[in-house]
Design an enzyme around this catalytic site. Structure first.
Site, PDB file in Angstrom:
ATOM      1  N   ARG A  31       0.822  -1.208   0.000  1.00 49.39           N
ATOM      2  CA  ARG A  31       0.000   0.000   0.000  1.00 49.39           C
ATOM      3  C   ARG A  31       0.857   1.259   0.000  1.00 49.39           C
ATOM      4  NH1 ARG A  31      -2.819  -4.168   1.853  1.00 49.39           N
ATOM      5  NH2 ARG A  31      -5.104  -4.190   1.907  1.00 49.39           N
ATOM      6  N   ARG A 125      -5.080 -17.756 -10.095  1.00 46.72           N
ATOM      7  CA  ARG A 125      -5.938 -17.191  -9.042  1.00 46.72           C
ATOM      8  C   ARG A 125      -7.082 -16.361  -9.634  1.00 46.72           C
ATOM      9  NH1 ARG A 125      -2.086 -15.001  -4.390  1.00 46.72           N
ATOM     10  NH2 ARG A 125      -4.098 -14.878  -3.328  1.00 46.72           N
ATOM     11  N   ASP A 322      -4.100 -15.809   6.600  1.00 43.96           N
ATOM     12  CA  ASP A 322      -2.794 -16.292   6.124  1.00 43.96           C
ATOM     13  C   ASP A 322      -2.077 -17.157   7.165  1.00 43.96           C
ATOM     14  OD1 ASP A 322      -3.150 -14.914   3.754  1.00 43.96           O
ATOM     15  OD2 ASP A 322      -2.161 -13.110   4.488  1.00 43.96           O
ATOM     16  N   ARG A 353      -4.155 -23.972  -0.013  1.00 43.25           N
ATOM     17  CA  ARG A 353      -3.418 -24.179   1.241  1.00 43.25           C
ATOM     18  C   ARG A 353      -4.050 -25.255   2.119  1.00 43.25           C
ATOM     19  NH1 ARG A 353      -1.590 -17.879   2.466  1.00 43.25           N
ATOM     20  NH2 ARG A 353       0.320 -18.036   1.215  1.00 43.25           N
ATOM     21  N   ARG A 395       4.264 -19.684   2.532  1.00 43.57           N
ATOM     22  CA  ARG A 395       3.794 -20.008   3.890  1.00 43.57           C
ATOM     23  C   ARG A 395       3.706 -21.522   4.115  1.00 43.57           C
ATOM     24  NH1 ARG A 395       3.097 -14.890   5.588  1.00 43.57           N
ATOM     25  NH2 ARG A 395       1.994 -13.499   4.175  1.00 43.57           N
TER      26      ARG A 395
HETATM   27  C1  S3P Z   1      -4.234  -8.969   1.992  1.00 45.74           C
HETATM   28  C2  S3P Z   1      -5.468  -9.499   2.206  1.00 45.74           C
HETATM   29  C3  S3P Z   1      -5.711 -10.945   2.360  1.00 45.74           C
HETATM   30  C4  S3P Z   1      -4.447 -11.739   2.593  1.00 45.74           C
HETATM   31  C5  S3P Z   1      -3.316 -11.274   1.739  1.00 45.74           C
HETATM   32  C6  S3P Z   1      -3.032  -9.800   1.959  1.00 45.74           C
HETATM   33  C7  S3P Z   1      -4.115  -7.509   1.827  1.00 45.74           C
HETATM   34  O1  S3P Z   1      -6.388 -11.383   1.216  1.00 45.74           O
HETATM   35  O2  S3P Z   1      -4.666 -13.111   2.366  1.00 45.74           O
HETATM   36  O3  S3P Z   1      -2.136 -12.000   2.040  1.00 45.74           O
HETATM   37  O4  S3P Z   1      -2.985  -6.980   1.927  1.00 45.74           O
HETATM   38  O5  S3P Z   1      -5.135  -6.845   1.599  1.00 45.74           O
HETATM   39  P1  S3P Z   1      -7.988 -11.236   1.128  1.00 45.74           P
HETATM   40  O6  S3P Z   1      -8.354  -9.981   1.792  1.00 45.74           O
HETATM   41  O7  S3P Z   1      -8.376 -11.211  -0.306  1.00 45.74           O
HETATM   42  O8  S3P Z   1      -8.501 -12.453   1.858  1.00 45.74           O
END
Ligand code: S3P
Length: 442
Positions: A31, A125, A322, A353, A395
Site C-alpha cells: 500500500r 488465481r 494467512d 493451502r 507459507r
Molecule cells: C491482503 C489481504 C488478504 C491476505 C493477503 C493480503 C491484503 O487477502 O490473504 O495475504 O494486503 O489486503 P484477502 O483480503 O483477499 O482475503
C-alpha cells in the site's frame, strides 16, 4: 523438468532463544508504494519489506510513472506525479495477489491501458472478484489467455462510484474498489460481511484522503468521495505479524524456548492467530505497546507451551486467513483436535493451502481430516521424516520447516525459494535463534 531445490529442518535438542525483528508488513508495504505512486509529491517509507512481492509492486509503480528509489535498507522514496499513466511494459506482479489486485484498482481510475501478468501461481488465481466490481464502475477488461485470470488488459478511466456489498470478507477486493473510487465520480461505498484488514482505510487518511468508516453488522461500511487527490507522506511500516508467527510458533513447540519478536504490528484485524494460540494455552505476551505508522505495535514473546486443541471460531477467519498453515503446524503438537472451518478462501491463495497442509502434515505422520472449507488436525507426536510439496507457496514451506524443528525426524520442503516473497532472511533469522535449517539435496 529441472531438479527442485529443497530446504531441510532438523529436530533440535536445545531451546530457541533470542530477540529478533520481523520483516516489514507485506500488506502495508504494497500500500505504501502504491499510494505513494498515486499521490502528488514525496513519500518516504521506512521498514519496507524487501521481499519479491513488494519489489514487483515497486517496479509496477515505477512503470505507472512514479519515481521509485531505494535509499537504504528498508528505506524507500516514491515521488508521485499525482496519478498513473499508461506503462511502457507489462505489469508483472510476480507471485503477489495483493499487488495485482490493488494495482488494478488503483490503475482503473486513470485514463490508461495496462496489461497485468504474474507467475504460474498468480495465473491460477481468481481475478473476477476484482475486475467484476471495477467493470461495474466503468473499467473495461480483456482476458488475454483465460477468463478470470491474468494475463489481462485493463482500460481505465471515466469511472462512476458505486455501492458494493461484498460476499467474502476480503481486504484485497475492498481496497481495489476504494482505490478506484478515489478517481471515480460520486461516492463509493463498500460494505463487508465481516471486518477485513483496514490498512487501506488507515493509510489513505495519512495520504490526506477522507474515508468514512462505520460499523455495519459484523463488518464495516466504508465510504469515500471521488475526486480526492493524495499527497505524499512519511510511512513507517511495522513488523509483519504474519511473518512474526513463524519464529513465535517455533518457540511454542520446541521445549524450553523463549523468543521475542520486536515491533510487530498488532492491528486487531491481524491478530487472530495470537488470540487462538492463547486459547490453546500458549504463553504469549505483548510488551512495549505503542502506536507507529497509524498502527498498534508491540514486542511479542512466546515461550514453550503445552498446547491444547481448540475450535477456531469461524468469524475469526479474516483476521488470520494467512496464518492457518502455521496454526496447523503448531496444532500438530497440541493435545487434542484443532478444528479450522469457514476457511474456503484458503484454497485460492498462493496455492490451495488446505490441500497442501493436509498432504504435508499427513506425510509427517499427523492425523488430519480435510473438509471442503476447512480441516481438522489431531495433535500428538509428529514423526516428520518426509519431503513436502509446497506448490511454490512461501507459507506452506515455512510452516513445514518450523514443524521439522520439533518433529522426531527431519522435514524437507521442495521449492523453498518462494520464502523470499514475504520473508527474505527467514533461514538466517531462524538459525540465529538456534534452529537447524539448511539447503537439502535435490
Ligand atoms: C491482503 C489481504 C488478504 C491476505 C493477503 C493480503 C491484503 O487477502 O490473504 O495475504 O494486503 O489486503 P484477502 O483480503 O483477499 O482475503
Amino acid at each position: 523438468m529441472s531438479a527442485s531445490s529443497t530446504f531441510i529442518a532438523r529436530p533440535i535438542s536445545a531451546p530457541l532463544k533470542g530477540a529478533v525483528r520481523a520483516p516489514g508488513d507485506k500488506s502495508m508495504s504494497h500500500r505504501a508504494l502504491i499510494f505513494g505512486g498515486m499521490a502528488e509529491g514525496v513519500t518516504e517509507i521506512e521498514g519496507l519489506l524487501e521481499g519479491d512481492d513488494i519489489l514487483a509492486t515497486a517496479r509496477a509503480v515505477e512503470a505507472f510513472g512514479a519515481e521509485v528509489e531505494r535509499l537504504g535498507e528498508g528505506r524507500w522514496r516514491v515521488t508521485g506525479r499525482g496519478g498513473f499513466r499508461t506503462p511502457g511494459s507489462i505489469i508483472d506482479c510476480g507471485n503477489a495477489g495483493t499487488g495485482v489486485r490493488l494495482l488494478m484498482g488503483a490503475a482503473a481510475g486513470y485514463d490508461l491501458t495496462a496489461t497485468f501478468d504474474g507467475d504460474a501461481s498468480l495465473r491460477k488465481r481468481p481475478m473476477k472478484r476484482v475486475t467484476g466490481p471495477l467493470a461495474d464502475m466503468g473499467a473495461r477488461f480483456d482476458w488475454n489467455a483465460a477468463e478470470d485470470r491474468v494475463p489481462l488488459t485493463l482500460h481505465g478511466g471515466g469511472l462512476k462510484g458505486m455501492d458494493y456489498l461484498q460476499t467474502v470478507a476480503s481486504a484485497q477486493i475492498k481496497s481495489a474498489i476504494l482505490l478506484a473510487g478515489l478517481n471515480a465520480s460520486g461516492e463509493t461505498v463498500v460494505v463487508e460481511p465481516e471486518k477485513s484488514r483496514d490498512h487501506t482505510e488507515r493509510m489513505l487518511r495519512a495520504f490526506g484522503a477522507t474515508v468514512d468508516v462505520t460499523e455495519e453488522g459484523e463488518g464495516w461500511r466504508v465510504r469515500l468521495k471521488g475526486g480526492q487527490a493524495l499527497t505524499g507522506t512519511a510511512v513507517a511500516v511495522p513488523g509483519d505479524p504474519s511473518s512474526a508467527a513463524f519464529p513465535l510458533a517455533a518457540a511454542l513447540i520446541v521445549p524450553g524456548s523463549e523468543v521475542t519478536v520486536e515491533g510487530v504490528m498488532l492491528n486487531p484485524q491481524r491478530t487472530g492467530l495470537f488470540d487462538t494460540w492463547i486459547e490453546m494455552g500458549a504463553d504469549l505476551t505483548v510488551s512495549n505497546r505503542r502506536v507507529s505508522g497509524g498502527e498498534d505495535v508491540g514486542d511479542v514473546t512466546a515461550r514453550y507451551s503445552a498446547l491444547k486443541g481448540v475450535v477456531v471460531p469461524e468469524d475469526r477467519a479474516a483476521s488470520m486467513i494467512d496464518e492457518y498453515p502455521i496454526l496447523a503446524a503448531t496444532a500438530a503438537f497440541a493435545e487434542g483436535r484443532t478444528v479450522m472451518r469457514g476457511i474456503g478462501e484458503m484454497r485460492v491463495k498462493e496455492s490451495d493451502r488446505i490441500a497442501l497442509m493436509v498432504a504435508g502434515l499427513t506425510a509427517c505422520g499427523v492425523a488430519v481430516e480435510e473438509e471442503p472449507e476447512g480441516f481438522i488436525v489431531a495433535g500428538g507426536s509428529v514423526r516428520g521424516g518426509a519431503t513436502v510439496a509446497t506448490a511454490h507457496d512461501h507459507r506452506i514451506a515455512m510452516s513445514h520447516l518450523i514443524l521439522g524443528l520439533a518433529a522426531e525426524q527431519p522435514v524437507s520442503v521442495l521449492d523453498p525459494e518462494m520464502i523470499a516473497t514475504s520473508f527474505p532472511g527467514f533461514v538466517d533469522l531462524m538459525n540465529g535463534l538456534g534452529a537447524d535449517i539448511g539447503a537439502g539435496r535435490d
